[in-house]
Design a protein around this motif. Structure first.
Motif, PDB file in Angstrom:
ATOM      1  N   ALA A  68      43.866  32.568  44.236  1.00 12.13           N
ATOM      2  CA  ALA A  68      42.760  33.167  44.987  1.00 12.13           C
ATOM      3  C   ALA A  68      43.203  34.346  45.851  1.00 12.13           C
ATOM      4  O   ALA A  68      42.383  35.212  46.179  1.00 12.13           O
ATOM      5  CB  ALA A  68      42.083  32.107  45.851  1.00 12.13           C
ATOM      6  N   ILE A  69      44.469  34.411  46.215  1.00  9.35           N
ATOM      7  CA  ILE A  69      44.938  35.491  47.097  1.00  9.35           C
ATOM      8  C   ILE A  69      45.185  36.794  46.337  1.00  9.35           C
ATOM      9  O   ILE A  69      45.450  37.828  46.959  1.00  9.35           O
ATOM     10  CB  ILE A  69      46.221  35.077  47.848  1.00  9.35           C
ATOM     11  CG1 ILE A  69      47.359  34.784  46.872  1.00  9.35           C
ATOM     12  CG2 ILE A  69      45.941  33.870  48.742  1.00  9.35           C
ATOM     13  CD1 ILE A  69      48.680  34.461  47.559  1.00  9.35           C
ATOM     14  N   TYR A  70      45.067  36.746  45.004  1.00 14.02           N
ATOM     15  CA  TYR A  70      45.278  37.947  44.191  1.00 14.02           C
ATOM     16  C   TYR A  70      43.935  38.513  43.740  1.00 14.02           C
ATOM     17  O   TYR A  70      42.943  37.777  43.622  1.00 14.02           O
ATOM     18  CB  TYR A  70      46.152  37.619  42.976  1.00 14.02           C
ATOM     19  CG  TYR A  70      47.553  37.237  43.357  1.00 14.02           C
ATOM     20  CD1 TYR A  70      48.546  38.201  43.512  1.00 14.02           C
ATOM     21  CD2 TYR A  70      47.879  35.906  43.610  1.00 14.02           C
ATOM     22  CE1 TYR A  70      49.842  37.849  43.887  1.00 14.02           C
ATOM     23  CE2 TYR A  70      49.173  35.548  43.984  1.00 14.02           C
ATOM     24  CZ  TYR A  70      50.140  36.522  44.123  1.00 14.02           C
ATOM     25  OH  TYR A  70      51.412  36.175  44.518  1.00 14.02           O
ATOM     26  N   PRO A  71      43.864  39.821  43.486  1.00 13.13           N
ATOM     27  CA  PRO A  71      42.599  40.417  43.046  1.00 13.13           C
ATOM     28  C   PRO A  71      42.091  39.752  41.771  1.00 13.13           C
ATOM     29  O   PRO A  71      42.850  39.570  40.816  1.00 13.13           O
ATOM     30  CB  PRO A  71      42.969  41.885  42.785  1.00 13.13           C
ATOM     31  CG  PRO A  71      44.210  42.127  43.581  1.00 13.13           C
ATOM     32  CD  PRO A  71      44.950  40.823  43.594  1.00 13.13           C
ATOM     33  N   ASN A  72      40.839  39.366  41.762  1.00 10.58           N
ATOM     34  CA  ASN A  72      40.252  38.753  40.571  1.00 10.58           C
ATOM     35  C   ASN A  72      38.736  38.836  40.651  1.00 10.58           C
ATOM     36  O   ASN A  72      38.168  39.063  41.721  1.00 10.58           O
ATOM     37  CB  ASN A  72      40.710  37.299  40.429  1.00 10.58           C
ATOM     38  CG  ASN A  72      40.137  36.387  41.490  1.00 10.58           C
ATOM     39  OD1 ASN A  72      38.998  35.926  41.387  1.00 10.58           O
ATOM     40  ND2 ASN A  72      40.905  36.137  42.560  1.00 10.58           N
ATOM     41  N   ASP A  73      38.098  38.629  39.511  1.00  7.26           N
ATOM     42  CA  ASP A  73      36.641  38.647  39.438  1.00  7.26           C
ATOM     43  C   ASP A  73      36.067  37.250  39.273  1.00  7.26           C
ATOM     44  O   ASP A  73      34.881  37.089  38.962  1.00  7.26           O
ATOM     45  CB  ASP A  73      36.185  39.539  38.280  1.00  7.26           C
ATOM     46  CG  ASP A  73      36.554  40.993  38.506  1.00  7.26           C
ATOM     47  OD1 ASP A  73      36.054  41.583  39.479  1.00  7.26           O
ATOM     48  OD2 ASP A  73      37.361  41.535  37.723  1.00  7.26           O
ATOM     49  N   GLY A  74      36.914  36.253  39.474  1.00  8.19           N
ATOM     50  CA  GLY A  74      36.464  34.878  39.388  1.00  8.19           C
ATOM     51  C   GLY A  74      37.566  33.978  38.871  1.00  8.19           C
ATOM     52  O   GLY A  74      38.425  34.404  38.096  1.00  8.19           O
ATOM     53  N   LEU A  75      37.561  32.726  39.334  1.00  7.47           N
ATOM     54  CA  LEU A  75      38.526  31.727  38.906  1.00  7.47           C
ATOM     55  C   LEU A  75      37.773  30.570  38.252  1.00  7.47           C
ATOM     56  O   LEU A  75      36.758  30.110  38.790  1.00  7.47           O
ATOM     57  CB  LEU A  75      39.348  31.212  40.090  1.00  7.47           C
ATOM     58  CG  LEU A  75      40.132  32.272  40.877  1.00  7.47           C
ATOM     59  CD1 LEU A  75      40.836  31.634  42.075  1.00  7.47           C
ATOM     60  CD2 LEU A  75      41.142  32.983  39.979  1.00  7.47           C
ATOM     61  N   VAL A  76      38.262  30.119  37.101  1.00  7.92           N
ATOM     62  CA  VAL A  76      37.604  29.036  36.372  1.00  7.92           C
ATOM     63  C   VAL A  76      38.607  27.915  36.147  1.00  7.92           C
ATOM     64  O   VAL A  76      39.819  28.134  36.146  1.00  7.92           O
ATOM     65  CB  VAL A  76      37.052  29.533  35.019  1.00  7.92           C
ATOM     66  CG1 VAL A  76      35.961  30.567  35.239  1.00  7.92           C
ATOM     67  CG2 VAL A  76      38.161  30.111  34.135  1.00  7.92           C
ATOM     68  N   VAL A  77      38.103  26.710  35.952  1.00 11.65           N
ATOM     69  CA  VAL A  77      38.994  25.564  35.798  1.00 11.65           C
ATOM     70  C   VAL A  77      39.485  25.403  34.369  1.00 11.65           C
ATOM     71  O   VAL A  77      40.477  24.706  34.121  1.00 11.65           O
ATOM     72  CB  VAL A  77      38.320  24.257  36.269  1.00 11.65           C
ATOM     73  CG1 VAL A  77      37.980  24.340  37.745  1.00 11.65           C
ATOM     74  CG2 VAL A  77      37.082  23.956  35.441  1.00 11.65           C
ATOM     75  N   SER A  78      38.799  26.028  33.402  1.00 11.39           N
ATOM     76  CA  SER A  78      39.212  25.915  32.002  1.00 11.39           C
ATOM     77  C   SER A  78      38.546  27.024  31.211  1.00 11.39           C
ATOM     78  O   SER A  78      37.638  27.719  31.701  1.00 11.39           O
ATOM     79  CB  SER A  78      38.809  24.556  31.425  1.00 11.39           C
ATOM     80  OG  SER A  78      37.400  24.492  31.262  1.00 11.39           O
ATOM     81  N   LEU A  79      38.966  27.175  29.958  1.00 12.38           N
ATOM     82  CA  LEU A  79      38.343  28.181  29.099  1.00 12.38           C
ATOM     83  C   LEU A  79      36.923  27.794  28.719  1.00 12.38           C
ATOM     84  O   LEU A  79      36.118  28.659  28.357  1.00 12.38           O
ATOM     85  CB  LEU A  79      39.191  28.397  27.844  1.00 12.38           C
ATOM     86  CG  LEU A  79      40.550  29.071  28.087  1.00 12.38           C
ATOM     87  CD1 LEU A  79      41.254  29.330  26.763  1.00 12.38           C
ATOM     88  CD2 LEU A  79      40.416  30.365  28.882  1.00 12.38           C
TER      89      LEU A  79
END
Length: 241
Positions: free
Chosen positions: A220-231
């Motif tokens: 979460a501390i890195y640039p991203n457009d969203g985090l998901v738990v799985s594909l």
């Protein structure tokens, strides 16, 4: 969805199950060659070119100016390659949750799939072969619309073997597949270097998956457009774009 032409995936931890086996291979190679390596430090560099990890760790231990630096790096890397290749030749190699379903969904929407990795070419080929994902790839590791994946890129094919977080593997995949705009590309991986590579390539979106080597909090501390738990969740997110 028509604007998106390519999704670039990481391999170990993202599309290929990794229950910290790669980390364990690192630790075994380090122990056998006298390299002091802390698990947290190794995990932090997952996704980066594997030889660069050994170069970094040995530089921290003895400094690059030490006369034995180059030979120690090479000894550790050779040991690591032997351990890693033996692992992938003999142990189960499986796709991650939702991976094959996602590949099929992308194919049905005429969106190409490229795999990038911190692995060198030889071990990448072992993994692709074990999974059957090398079917339809040519001598440049580029496939057709009918193959499961359309491109496989490793640091071995990049000048000076420079992998992530540089954008070059993503850009090479784009070149091979005739995609000129990074704004038609999505990147997804399970490490900080995956996220940074996607941002450095100016991809339309860069997503992180948290069932690999890094947790939600770590990514979460890195640039991203969203985090998901799985594909599986990633496919649902794509459907809503």
């Amino acid at each position: 969805m028509t604007a998106i032409k390519l999704v670039v995936f990481d391999m170990a931890g993202t599309t290929v199950k990794d229950d910290r086996e790669v980390e364990e291979c690192f630790m075994q190679a380090a122990a056998k060659t006298g390299l002091e390596a802390q698990p947290d430090r190794v995990i932090a560099m997952m996704g980066i070119s594997k030889k660069l990890v050994f170069q970094t760790l040995w530089a921290e231990q003895i400094d690059k100016d030490d006369p034995s630096y180059t030979s120690k790096v090479e000894a550790s890397f050779v040991e690591f390659k032997q351990i890693l290749e033996a692992h992938y030749r003999t142990q189960p190699v499986e796709p991650t949750e939702g991976c094959l379903e996602l590949f099929g969904w992308l194919r049905s929407h005429q969106i190409k799939v490229a795999l990038t990795t911190g692995f060198y070419r030889e071990v990448t080929n072992i993994i692709l072969s074990r999974l059957g994902w090398d079917q339809g790839l040519n001598a440049n590791y580029v496939g057709s619309d009918d193959s499961l994946i359309q491109a496989s890129i490793t640091p071995s094919e990049i000048y000076n073997q420079e992998g992530r977080p540089a954008p070059y593997m993503i850009q090479k995949a784009m070149y091979h597949l005739g995609i000129t705009s990074p704004q038609q590309v999505i990147c997804i991986g399970d490490t900080p270097s995956d996220l940074l590579a996607g941002c450095n390539a100016n991809c339309l979106y860069t997503f992180g998956v948290t069932n690999g080597t890094h947790t939600h909090e770590q990514l979460a501390i890195y640039p991203n457009d969203g985090l998901v738990v799985s594909l599986t969740e990633f496919q649902n997110k794509l459907s809503s774009l």
